[in-house]
Motif scaffolding. Structure first.
Motif, PDB file in Angstrom:
ATOM      1  N   PRO A 137       0.825  -1.209   0.000  1.00 27.33           N
ATOM      2  CA  PRO A 137       0.000   0.000   0.000  1.00 27.33           C
ATOM      3  C   PRO A 137       0.860   1.259   0.000  1.00 27.33           C
ATOM      4  O   PRO A 137       1.963   1.283   0.544  1.00 27.33           O
ATOM      5  N   SER A 138       0.345   2.307  -0.594  1.00 33.14           N
ATOM      6  CA  SER A 138       1.023   3.589  -0.591  1.00 33.14           C
ATOM      7  C   SER A 138       0.773   4.304   0.733  1.00 33.14           C
ATOM      8  O   SER A 138      -0.067   3.904   1.539  1.00 33.14           O
ATOM      9  N   GLU A 139       1.514   5.394   0.946  1.00 28.53           N
ATOM     10  CA  GLU A 139       1.318   6.185   2.167  1.00 28.53           C
ATOM     11  C   GLU A 139      -0.104   6.737   2.238  1.00 28.53           C
ATOM     12  O   GLU A 139      -0.718   6.784   3.308  1.00 28.53           O
ATOM     13  N   GLU A 140      -0.654   7.144   1.076  1.00 25.31           N
ATOM     14  CA  GLU A 140      -2.001   7.708   1.051  1.00 25.31           C
ATOM     15  C   GLU A 140      -3.052   6.662   1.393  1.00 25.31           C
ATOM     16  O   GLU A 140      -4.128   6.994   1.905  1.00 25.31           O
ATOM     17  N   GLU A 141      -2.778   5.387   1.090  1.00 31.33           N
ATOM     18  CA  GLU A 141      -3.734   4.329   1.406  1.00 31.33           C
ATOM     19  C   GLU A 141      -3.654   3.906   2.870  1.00 31.33           C
ATOM     20  O   GLU A 141      -4.657   3.507   3.470  1.00 31.33           O
ATOM     21  N   LEU A 142      -2.459   3.964   3.457  1.00 35.54           N
ATOM     22  CA  LEU A 142      -2.318   3.645   4.873  1.00 35.54           C
ATOM     23  C   LEU A 142      -2.820   4.770   5.763  1.00 35.54           C
ATOM     24  O   LEU A 142      -3.391   4.531   6.827  1.00 35.54           O
ATOM     25  N   LEU A 143      -2.596   6.012   5.325  1.00 36.48           N
ATOM     26  CA  LEU A 143      -2.975   7.182   6.109  1.00 36.48           C
ATOM     27  C   LEU A 143      -4.027   7.942   5.312  1.00 36.48           C
ATOM     28  O   LEU A 143      -3.702   8.740   4.441  1.00 36.48           O
ATOM     29  N   THR A 144      -5.293   7.678   5.594  1.00 32.97           N
ATOM     30  CA  THR A 144      -6.371   8.201   4.761  1.00 32.97           C
ATOM     31  C   THR A 144      -6.568   9.699   4.984  1.00 32.97           C
ATOM     32  O   THR A 144      -6.023  10.286   5.921  1.00 32.97           O
ATOM     33  N   SER A 145      -7.412  10.313   4.136  1.00 37.14           N
ATOM     34  CA  SER A 145      -7.529  11.766   4.119  1.00 37.14           C
ATOM     35  C   SER A 145      -8.167  12.338   5.377  1.00 37.14           C
ATOM     36  O   SER A 145      -8.058  13.541   5.629  1.00 37.14           O
ATOM     37  N   ASP A 146      -8.849  11.503   6.187  1.00 37.02           N
ATOM     38  CA  ASP A 146      -9.407  12.004   7.442  1.00 37.02           C
ATOM     39  C   ASP A 146      -8.453  11.797   8.610  1.00 37.02           C
ATOM     40  O   ASP A 146      -8.803  12.060   9.759  1.00 37.02           O
ATOM     41  N   GLY A 147      -7.233  11.307   8.318  1.00 38.64           N
ATOM     42  CA  GLY A 147      -6.236  11.120   9.362  1.00 38.64           C
ATOM     43  C   GLY A 147      -6.279   9.769  10.030  1.00 38.64           C
ATOM     44  O   GLY A 147      -5.471   9.493  10.935  1.00 38.64           O
ATOM     45  N   ALA A 148      -7.171   8.867   9.614  1.00 38.43           N
ATOM     46  CA  ALA A 148      -7.247   7.537  10.227  1.00 38.43           C
ATOM     47  C   ALA A 148      -6.103   6.662   9.731  1.00 38.43           C
ATOM     48  O   ALA A 148      -5.659   6.765   8.583  1.00 38.43           O
ATOM     49  N   LEU A 149      -5.612   5.789  10.611  1.00 32.93           N
ATOM     50  CA  LEU A 149      -4.554   4.843  10.259  1.00 32.93           C
ATOM     51  C   LEU A 149      -5.186   3.528   9.809  1.00 32.93           C
ATOM     52  O   LEU A 149      -5.934   2.902  10.562  1.00 32.93           O
ATOM     53  N   ASN A 150      -4.888   3.134   8.601  1.00 30.43           N
ATOM     54  CA  ASN A 150      -5.445   1.913   8.029  1.00 30.43           C
ATOM     55  C   ASN A 150      -4.510   0.750   8.368  1.00 30.43           C
ATOM     56  O   ASN A 150      -3.657   0.369   7.575  1.00 30.43           O
ATOM     57  N   GLN A 151      -4.691   0.155   9.541  1.00 32.87           N
ATOM     58  CA  GLN A 151      -3.716  -0.789  10.071  1.00 32.87           C
ATOM     59  C   GLN A 151      -3.866  -2.203   9.512  1.00 32.87           C
ATOM     60  O   GLN A 151      -2.965  -3.015   9.665  1.00 32.87           O
ATOM     61  N   GLU A 152      -4.997  -2.510   8.871  1.00 28.53           N
ATOM     62  CA  GLU A 152      -5.243  -3.881   8.415  1.00 28.53           C
ATOM     63  C   GLU A 152      -4.899  -4.113   6.949  1.00 28.53           C
ATOM     64  O   GLU A 152      -5.018  -5.226   6.453  1.00 28.53           O
ATOM     65  N   LEU A 153      -4.491  -3.078   6.232  1.00 24.86           N
ATOM     66  CA  LEU A 153      -4.281  -3.193   4.793  1.00 24.86           C
ATOM     67  C   LEU A 153      -3.078  -4.083   4.482  1.00 24.86           C
ATOM     68  O   LEU A 153      -2.015  -3.943   5.083  1.00 24.86           O
ATOM     69  N   GLU A 154      -3.254  -5.003   3.528  1.00 25.36           N
ATOM     70  CA  GLU A 154      -2.193  -5.912   3.112  1.00 25.36           C
ATOM     71  C   GLU A 154      -1.684  -5.539   1.719  1.00 25.36           C
ATOM     72  O   GLU A 154      -2.348  -4.824   0.973  1.00 25.36           O
ATOM     73  N   ALA A 155      -0.497  -6.035   1.380  1.00 28.14           N
ATOM     74  CA  ALA A 155       0.067  -5.805   0.048  1.00 28.14           C
ATOM     75  C   ALA A 155      -0.672  -6.628  -0.997  1.00 28.14           C
ATOM     76  O   ALA A 155      -1.138  -7.741  -0.725  1.00 28.14           O
ATOM     77  N   GLU A 156      -0.784  -6.068  -2.201  1.00 28.70           N
ATOM     78  CA  GLU A 156      -1.325  -6.815  -3.328  1.00 28.70           C
ATOM     79  C   GLU A 156      -0.262  -7.774  -3.858  1.00 28.70           C
ATOM     80  O   GLU A 156       0.922  -7.446  -3.897  1.00 28.70           O
ATOM     81  N   LYS A 157      -0.695  -8.969  -4.275  1.00 28.96           N
ATOM     82  CA  LYS A 157       0.220  -9.965  -4.852  1.00 28.96           C
ATOM     83  C   LYS A 157      -0.373 -10.474  -6.149  1.00 28.96           C
ATOM     84  O   LYS A 157      -1.578 -10.734  -6.231  1.00 28.96           O
ATOM     85  N   GLY A 158       0.475 -10.626  -7.162  1.00 28.12           N
ATOM     86  CA  GLY A 158      -0.052 -11.021  -8.461  1.00 28.12           C
ATOM     87  C   GLY A 158       0.892 -11.902  -9.248  1.00 28.12           C
ATOM     88  O   GLY A 158       2.077 -12.039  -8.926  1.00 28.12           O
ATOM     89  N   ILE A 159       0.341 -12.512 -10.298  1.00 23.92           N
ATOM     90  CA  ILE A 159       1.135 -13.317 -11.229  1.00 23.92           C
ATOM     91  C   ILE A 159       0.686 -12.953 -12.645  1.00 23.92           C
ATOM     92  O   ILE A 159      -0.506 -12.740 -12.897  1.00 23.92           O
TER      93      ILE A 159
END
Length: 234
Positions: A137-159
């Motif tokens: 996740p990017s910084e903007e996705e972890l730290l949303t625009s209302d200031g909340a910390l998105n602590q459960e977000l995982e990395a995307e994985k692909g093939i």
């Protein structure tokens, strides 16, 4: 504030009729950002709500072996080890609360790649590959625009699977590159808006994409002695 370093070492050798090149290297990037959110008073920033310092660290090690085989074949095998870490220091928050630090260290991920290329003629070749990777996740996705910390977000994985043909024709004036692909992504990060119109990011299962990409280029002029020495369209 951003800085990074990258180092790469290459070694060429010969195994009988096959030429080989081995590459080994690493990369490190460090970024620092001050992120603040404010109350919105009819479009004018008002009272400070959150004040954060975001430290992002990314490192990777990579290795690749490429073999030029008899019969105009080229085989490539590659592997990278990727690691990402975020350190978010909250200096201020409304309602009250003392400073604290949130650290998100994503598990290191191994990403392999295998590819094979066959030269059909001096001007045309076909190729195929299968590779895997991940996108934290990017910084903007972890730290949303209302200031909340998105602590459960995982990395995307692909093939990703690819097969294509590329080359030149018409006296090397026309170049072409056509690729078919199938991409499978797990832990897809998608956004939605909550009742306050704040963008919220979540992992929402899987995404599957198939497609065809084509690139064409034509050289109209290529003469070093002319005033316009090179003119191409793509």
């Amino acid at each position: 504030q951003e800085y990074g370093r990258r180092s790469r070492f290459a070694y060429n050798t010969q195994f009988g009729p096959a030429a080989a090149m081995f590459t080994l290297g690493g990369e490190y990037q460090r970024g620092f950002e001050a992120a603040r959110t404010y109350d919105n008073n009819r479009g004018i920033p008002d009272s400070l709500r959150t004040d954060d310092e975001v430290l992002a660290k990314t490192g990777l090690l990579f290795a690749q072996a490429e073999f030029e085989l008899p019969g105009n074949w080229i085989a490539t095998a590659a592997l990278s080890l990727n690691d990402t870490r975020y350190e978010i220091t909250r200096l201020h928050q409304v309602p009250g609360g003392g400073p604290y630090q949130f650290t998100r260290d994503f598990s290191a991920v191994l990403s392999p790649r295998l590819a094979l290329l066959k030269r059909l003629t001096d001007q045309i070749s076909v190729h195929g590959s299968v590779s895997s990777g991940f996108s934290p996740p990017s910084e903007e996705e972890l730290l949303t625009s209302d200031g909340a910390l998105n602590q459960e977000l995982e990395a995307e994985k692909g093939i990703n699977y690819e097969a294509g043909i590329r080359g030149y024709t018409l006296g090397r004036k026309l170049s072409f590159d056509v690729v078919a692909f199938h991409f499978r992504l797990r832990e897809t990060i998608a956004s939605r808006q909550d009742l306050s119109s704040i963008a919220v990011f979540r992992n929402v299962g899987a995404t599957s994409q198939s497609g065809l990409e084509a690139a064409l280029g034509y050289t109209l002029i290529e003469e070093a002695t002319r005033t316009v020495s090179l003119l191409k369209v793509w």
